[in-house]
Design a protein around this motif. Sequence first.
Motif, PDB file in Angstrom:
ATOM      1  N   GLY A   1      13.166   6.596  -1.106  1.00  0.00           N
ATOM      2  CA  GLY A   1      13.751   6.798   0.089  1.00  0.00           C
ATOM      3  C   GLY A   1      12.754   7.475   0.999  1.00  0.00           C
ATOM      4  N   VAL A   2      11.408   7.795  -0.662  1.00  0.00           N
ATOM      5  CA  VAL A   2      10.216   8.645   0.252  1.00  0.00           C
ATOM      6  C   VAL A   2       9.612   7.430   0.647  1.00  0.00           C
ATOM      7  CG1 VAL A   2       7.797   9.809  -0.247  1.00  0.00           C
ATOM      8  CG2 VAL A   2       9.727  10.469  -1.319  1.00  0.00           C
ATOM      9  N   GLN A   3       9.589   6.047   0.671  1.00  0.00           N
ATOM     10  CA  GLN A   3       8.809   4.949   0.826  1.00  0.00           C
ATOM     11  C   GLN A   3       9.528   4.576   2.583  1.00  0.00           C
ATOM     12  OE1 GLN A   3       9.009   2.041  -0.793  1.00  0.00           O
ATOM     13  NE2 GLN A   3       8.120   0.475   0.416  1.00  0.00           N
ATOM     14  N   SER A   4      10.322   4.729   2.416  1.00  0.00           N
ATOM     15  CA  SER A   4      11.068   4.715   3.989  1.00  0.00           C
ATOM     16  C   SER A   4      10.966   5.400   4.889  1.00  0.00           C
ATOM     17  CB  SER A   4      12.601   4.869   4.058  1.00  0.00           C
ATOM     18  OG  SER A   4      12.971   5.789   3.015  1.00  0.00           O
ATOM     19  N   LEU A   5      10.892   7.124   4.326  1.00  0.00           N
ATOM     20  CA  LEU A   5      10.515   7.767   5.404  1.00  0.00           C
ATOM     21  C   LEU A   5       9.243   7.356   5.571  1.00  0.00           C
ATOM     22  CD1 LEU A   5      12.108  11.225   4.182  1.00  0.00           C
ATOM     23  CD2 LEU A   5      12.600   9.692   6.332  1.00  0.00           C
ATOM     24  N   ILE A   6       7.742   7.469   5.276  1.00  0.00           N
ATOM     25  CA  ILE A   6       6.620   7.153   5.549  1.00  0.00           C
ATOM     26  C   ILE A   6       6.341   5.995   6.435  1.00  0.00           C
ATOM     27  CG2 ILE A   6       4.509   6.453   4.681  1.00  0.00           C
ATOM     28  CD1 ILE A   6       5.611   9.119   2.059  1.00  0.00           C
ATOM     29  N   LEU A   7       7.150   5.315   5.589  1.00  0.00           N
ATOM     30  CA  LEU A   7       6.953   3.226   6.147  1.00  0.00           C
ATOM     31  C   LEU A   7       7.960   3.749   7.596  1.00  0.00           C
ATOM     32  CD1 LEU A   7       6.940   1.112   3.185  1.00  0.00           C
ATOM     33  CD2 LEU A   7       5.067   1.567   4.144  1.00  0.00           C
ATOM     34  N   GLY A   8       8.323   4.127   7.740  1.00  0.00           N
ATOM     35  CA  GLY A   8       9.258   4.821   9.141  1.00  0.00           C
ATOM     36  C   GLY A   8       8.233   4.879  10.420  1.00  0.00           C
TER      37      GLY A   8
ATOM     38  N   ALA B   1      -1.627  -0.183   7.833  1.00  0.00           N
ATOM     39  CA  ALA B   1      -1.199   0.366   6.720  1.00  0.00           C
ATOM     40  C   ALA B   1       0.054   0.712   6.008  1.00  0.00           C
ATOM     41  CB  ALA B   1      -0.286   1.441   7.931  1.00  0.00           C
ATOM     42  N   TRP B   2       0.562  -0.878   6.219  1.00  0.00           N
ATOM     43  CA  TRP B   2       1.278  -1.122   5.180  1.00  0.00           C
ATOM     44  C   TRP B   2       0.964  -1.311   4.057  1.00  0.00           C
ATOM     45  CZ3 TRP B   2       3.647  -6.604   3.685  1.00  0.00           C
ATOM     46  CH2 TRP B   2       4.049  -6.726   2.528  1.00  0.00           C
ATOM     47  N   PRO B   3       0.293  -1.918   3.443  1.00  0.00           N
ATOM     48  CA  PRO B   3      -0.538  -2.194   2.146  1.00  0.00           C
ATOM     49  C   PRO B   3      -0.982  -0.744   1.710  1.00  0.00           C
ATOM     50  CG  PRO B   3      -1.913  -3.586   3.544  1.00  0.00           C
ATOM     51  CD  PRO B   3      -0.523  -3.104   4.609  1.00  0.00           C
ATOM     52  N   LEU B   4      -1.990   0.085   2.501  1.00  0.00           N
ATOM     53  CA  LEU B   4      -2.295   1.491   2.342  1.00  0.00           C
ATOM     54  C   LEU B   4      -1.856   2.396   1.713  1.00  0.00           C
ATOM     55  CD1 LEU B   4      -5.137   1.554   5.195  1.00  0.00           C
ATOM     56  CD2 LEU B   4      -6.114   0.670   3.251  1.00  0.00           C
ATOM     57  N   VAL B   5      -0.529   3.017   2.200  1.00  0.00           N
ATOM     58  CA  VAL B   5       0.477   3.710   1.645  1.00  0.00           C
ATOM     59  C   VAL B   5       0.718   3.305   0.834  1.00  0.00           C
ATOM     60  CG1 VAL B   5       2.661   4.169   2.925  1.00  0.00           C
ATOM     61  CG2 VAL B   5       1.420   4.089   4.363  1.00  0.00           C
ATOM     62  N   MET B   6       1.190   1.979  -0.205  1.00  0.00           N
ATOM     63  CA  MET B   6       1.528   1.745  -1.098  1.00  0.00           C
ATOM     64  C   MET B   6       0.182   1.741  -2.012  1.00  0.00           C
ATOM     65  SD  MET B   6       3.466  -1.955  -1.242  1.00  0.00           S
ATOM     66  CE  MET B   6       2.399  -2.884  -0.393  1.00  0.00           C
TER      67      MET B   6
END
Length: 128
Positions: free
Chosen positions: A72-79, A98-103
């Motif tokens: 859920g947190v990941q979906s909010l951040i990536l959104g 940003a996708w791999p940088l967030v991970m």
Amino acid sequence: AVLYGLMLLAGLAMIPALAAPASIGWLVVFMSMCVIGVHGMLSGTASMDFGGRKNTGVAVGIIDGMVYFGTGVQSLILGHVLPEKGSAAAADLVAWRAWPLVMLPVILLGLVLSARLWNARARSHAGR
């Protein structure tokens, strides 16, 4: 810890791989297998070790709950950080950096936590 280390390498490899989108699919498959391996170990063995005979279900519930919370947190951040579907930026591969940088911070956190648990042993309590 080994799987998280491999996942960290794959996450780092995703950044330059954005220039060659065909390789990203294989990196995502590899990272997914690392996550499934860690989750399988936690749900199976660690839940019994840390929950004991009477609280195994509670331990599995907490572990699975954290998976859903993290998703859920990941979906909010990536959104918020990824380009919107159909926008001009969505076609630009640099916008997806940003996708791999967030991970990566989450992978590092998992690596540190799993390294701390690497040789953990459950304490023996009477009545378990």
